[in-house]
Design a protein around this motif. Structure first.
Motif, PDB file in Angstrom:
ATOM      1  N   ARG A  88      12.844  -0.792  -2.386  1.00 26.64           N
ATOM      2  CA  ARG A  88      12.184  -1.875  -2.100  1.00 26.64           C
ATOM      3  C   ARG A  88      10.766  -0.682  -1.205  1.00 26.64           C
ATOM      4  N   LEU A  89      10.856   0.147  -1.015  1.00 24.63           N
ATOM      5  CA  LEU A  89      10.355   1.432  -0.581  1.00 24.63           C
ATOM      6  C   LEU A  89       8.393   1.414  -1.509  1.00 24.63           C
ATOM      7  N   ASP A  90       8.795   1.530  -3.115  1.00 29.78           N
ATOM      8  CA  ASP A  90       8.351   1.917  -3.986  1.00 29.78           C
ATOM      9  C   ASP A  90       6.602   1.132  -3.833  1.00 29.78           C
ATOM     10  N   SER A  91       6.227   0.672  -3.918  1.00 31.70           N
ATOM     11  CA  SER A  91       5.043  -0.128  -3.221  1.00 31.70           C
ATOM     12  C   SER A  91       4.573   0.503  -2.107  1.00 31.70           C
ATOM     13  N   LEU A  92       5.378   0.031  -0.965  1.00 24.48           N
ATOM     14  CA  LEU A  92       4.764   0.488   0.633  1.00 24.48           C
ATOM     15  C   LEU A  92       4.113   1.945   0.425  1.00 24.48           C
ATOM     16  N   LEU A  93       5.318   2.816   0.024  1.00 23.17           N
ATOM     17  CA  LEU A  93       4.566   4.551   0.285  1.00 23.17           C
ATOM     18  C   LEU A  93       3.295   4.643  -0.103  1.00 23.17           C
ATOM     19  N   PRO A  94       2.676   4.498  -1.303  1.00 24.57           N
ATOM     20  CA  PRO A  94       1.356   4.705  -1.864  1.00 24.57           C
ATOM     21  C   PRO A  94       0.742   4.192  -0.841  1.00 24.57           C
ATOM     22  N   THR A  95       0.938   2.773  -0.590  1.00 22.75           N
ATOM     23  CA  THR A  95       0.447   1.771  -0.646  1.00 22.75           C
ATOM     24  C   THR A  95      -0.861   2.275   1.234  1.00 22.75           C
ATOM     25  N   ALA A  96       0.914   2.833   1.975  1.00 23.99           N
ATOM     26  CA  ALA A  96       0.165   3.850   3.628  1.00 23.99           C
ATOM     27  C   ALA A  96      -0.658   3.724   4.054  1.00 23.99           C
ATOM     28  N   PRO A  97      -1.120   5.275   2.811  1.00 28.32           N
ATOM     29  CA  PRO A  97      -2.595   5.949   3.238  1.00 28.32           C
ATOM     30  C   PRO A  97      -3.344   4.957   2.654  1.00 28.32           C
ATOM     31  N   VAL A  98      -3.161   4.058   1.955  1.00 29.62           N
ATOM     32  CA  VAL A  98      -5.083   3.610   1.596  1.00 29.62           C
ATOM     33  C   VAL A  98      -5.593   2.550   2.347  1.00 29.62           C
ATOM     34  N   VAL A  99      -4.045   1.978   3.036  1.00 34.91           N
ATOM     35  CA  VAL A  99      -4.407   1.101   3.869  1.00 34.91           C
ATOM     36  C   VAL A  99      -5.332   1.620   5.499  1.00 34.91           C
ATOM     37  N   TRP A 100      -4.363   2.803   5.699  1.00 35.75           N
ATOM     38  CA  TRP A 100      -4.871   3.311   6.828  1.00 35.75           C
ATOM     39  C   TRP A 100      -6.462   4.276   6.753  1.00 35.75           C
ATOM     40  N   LEU A 101      -7.125   4.426   5.369  1.00 29.86           N
ATOM     41  CA  LEU A 101      -7.970   5.351   5.340  1.00 29.86           C
ATOM     42  C   LEU A 101      -8.846   4.004   5.668  1.00 29.86           C
ATOM     43  N   LEU A 102      -8.201   3.206   4.480  1.00 30.25           N
ATOM     44  CA  LEU A 102      -9.584   1.651   5.042  1.00 30.25           C
ATOM     45  C   LEU A 102      -9.793   1.566   5.988  1.00 30.25           C
ATOM     46  N   MET A 103      -8.486   1.067   7.014  1.00 30.38           N
ATOM     47  CA  MET A 103      -8.435   0.594   8.037  1.00 30.38           C
ATOM     48  C   MET A 103      -9.449   1.574   9.308  1.00 30.38           C
ATOM     49  N   VAL A 104      -9.796   3.031   9.119  1.00 31.10           N
ATOM     50  CA  VAL A 104     -10.396   3.570   9.552  1.00 31.10           C
ATOM     51  C   VAL A 104     -11.796   3.723   9.534  1.00 31.10           C
ATOM     52  N   LEU A 105     -11.989   3.769   8.372  1.00 31.67           N
ATOM     53  CA  LEU A 105     -14.075   3.460   7.725  1.00 31.67           C
ATOM     54  C   LEU A 105     -13.895   2.184   8.295  1.00 31.67           C
ATOM     55  N   PHE A 106     -13.739   0.554   8.212  1.00 37.97           N
ATOM     56  CA  PHE A 106     -14.167  -0.406   8.362  1.00 37.97           C
ATOM     57  C   PHE A 106     -14.112  -1.229  10.112  1.00 37.97           C
ATOM     58  N   VAL A 107     -13.296  -0.194  10.954  1.00 33.12           N
ATOM     59  CA  VAL A 107     -12.540  -0.412  11.867  1.00 33.12           C
ATOM     60  C   VAL A 107     -12.717   0.601  13.144  1.00 33.12           C
ATOM     61  N   GLY A 108     -12.138   1.615  12.108  1.00 30.30           N
ATOM     62  CA  GLY A 108     -12.257   2.629  13.058  1.00 30.30           C
ATOM     63  C   GLY A 108     -11.011   3.155  13.363  1.00 30.30           C
ATOM     64  N   SER A 109     -11.001   4.065  13.998  1.00 31.36           N
ATOM     65  CA  SER A 109      -9.181   4.701  14.092  1.00 31.36           C
ATOM     66  C   SER A 109      -8.908   3.704  15.314  1.00 31.36           C
ATOM     67  N   GLY A 110      -9.349   3.418  16.379  1.00 32.10           N
ATOM     68  CA  GLY A 110      -8.176   3.006  17.355  1.00 32.10           C
ATOM     69  C   GLY A 110      -8.234   3.370  18.788  1.00 32.10           C
TER      70      GLY A 110
END
Length: 383
Positions: free
Chosen positions: A361-383
């Motif tokens: 169940r983690l196979d698709s979640l693990l590599p997606t986490a850094p991608v989402v984190w990076l795009l969130m920082v670029l789009f709306v900042g680190s918060g």
């Protein structure tokens, strides 16, 4: 008058012998002598008795002089029911057809597509996990960090166990579990800097821990241990980084929803319309049509999530986020499929009915986490 049965006069002085009835000619023949030099020698063995042929005719064996069959299976007195020329009756249609139907292969019945897993159990387990995650995510953040730590430790246990069973690789679990938990907590408390420090210390602990054992296989064991530390806990640390933001629960929820929707779209479209294999040597079940379904579903979900869940988010950002999630989730799924094919296994574990193990169940979640984190920082900042 010559009354000899052989056409030759008897010798002078010898009594005339005439064969009686029922005697063979050899018993009445005269002894050999000069008077019989021109005649063939008589047959001395008795001939078999040939039965008389019926006047009304018989079968071909009787016409050729063969003796009729007798005995308990062929009684001589039983008449032949087909001797008058009447052809035997045809067998009933059921007998030959049944034998022919069993002997001749029938056309294979069309098979329905199957998911290959117990969908009822998979849906039930998925809903249960989702309820636990959402409840811990929005009630107390620290509880959700504990859920991530538990998933990381179990995932490390599954991975190291399969490496030991299938490849005889002994990656040390104790330093990996302690270091993995430290990475997740450090990422939430100290940010990216704390996560990197915990990763470095975990790799060093793996090198030192393995020194207590014989040197044979040291290189492959520590290499596998370092890979496991990066693959499972370090990538999971980016979930803690997202959670640390002011709107962290909403960012994590967006990350989870997009990944699940991507997998669901790939499965639904690929199961119904999949024809062209995406990577047949790695995962024969994945198709290009399924990937297109994952992209479509994730982009729609991304636009909705960025528009209504994330502060200062825009729908077009959600389209890009959904596209990136679909690609990264597919790459992660293929990556673990590559590992499982190398190990020669179907699932990493059996902890979750209908799903396999935690790592499945983690196979698709693990590599997606850094991608989402990076795009969130670029789009709306680190918060």
């Amino acid at each position: 008058m010559n009354d000899s049965p052989w056409g030759a006069p008897p010798r002078t002085g010898s009594p005339r012998v005439r064969p009686g009835p029922g005697h063979d000619a050899a018993w009445g023949a005269a002894p050999a002598g000069p008077s019989y030099e021109g005649h063939p020698a008589p047959q001395t063995r008795p001939m078999p008795t040939v039965p008389e042929v019926p006047e009304n005719g018989g079968d071909r064996e009787h016409e050729q002089g063969a003796a009729p069959l007798g005995g308990p299976l062929f009684p001589a007195e039983s008449p032949d029911p087909f001797r008058d020329g009447t052809p035997p009756p045809r067998p009933t249609p059921h007998e030959p057809q049944e034998h022919m139907s069993t002997a001749s292969p029938s056309a294979p019945a069309p098979q329905k597509k199957s998911a290959g897993r117990d969908l009822g159990a998979a849906i039930g387990v998925g809903l249960g996990l989702g309820a636990v995650i959402v409840a811990s995510l929005f009630i107390v953040k620290a509880v959700f960090v504990g859920v991530v730590v538990a998933a990381v430790v179990v995932g490390l246990w599954e991975l190291t166990s399969r490496l030991k069973e299938r490849k005889d690789i002994h990656a040390p679990l104790v330093p990996l579990a302690l270091g993995g938990a430290a990475m997740v907590v450090s990422g939430y408390v100290r940010g990216a800097e704390g996560a990197w420090i915990a990763m470095a210390l975990t790799a060093l602990a793996v090198l030192v821990w393995r020194m207590a054992q014989p040197p044979e296989g040291y290189l492959k064991d520590v290499t596998a241990g370092t890979f496991a530390a990066f693959y499972v806990p370090f990538l999971a640390t980016f979930v803690s980084l997202m959670l640390a933001a002011d709107d962290g629960p909403r960012r994590v929820l967006t990350f989870l929803v997009l990944t699940v929707v991507s997998d669901t779209g790939a499965y639904a479209v690929g199961w119904r319309f999949g024809r062209t294999k995406l990577a047949p040597r790695i995962s024969p079940g994945k198709t290009r049509e399924g990937l297109a379904g994952a992209v479509l579903f994730a982009m729609v979900a991304g636009a909705l999530c960025m528009q209504f869940l994330i502060s200062d988010g825009a729908w077009w950002q959600g389209l890009l986020l959904g596209l990136a999630v679909a690609v990264s989730a597919t790459v992660g799924d293929l990556g673990e499929s590559m590992i499982k094919r190398d190990l020669g296994i179907k699932d990493m574990g059996t902890l979750l009915p209908g799903h396999g193990g935690i790592m499945d169940r983690l196979d698709s979640l693990l590599p997606t986490a850094p991608v989402v984190w990076l795009l969130m920082v670029l789009f709306v900042g680190s918060g």
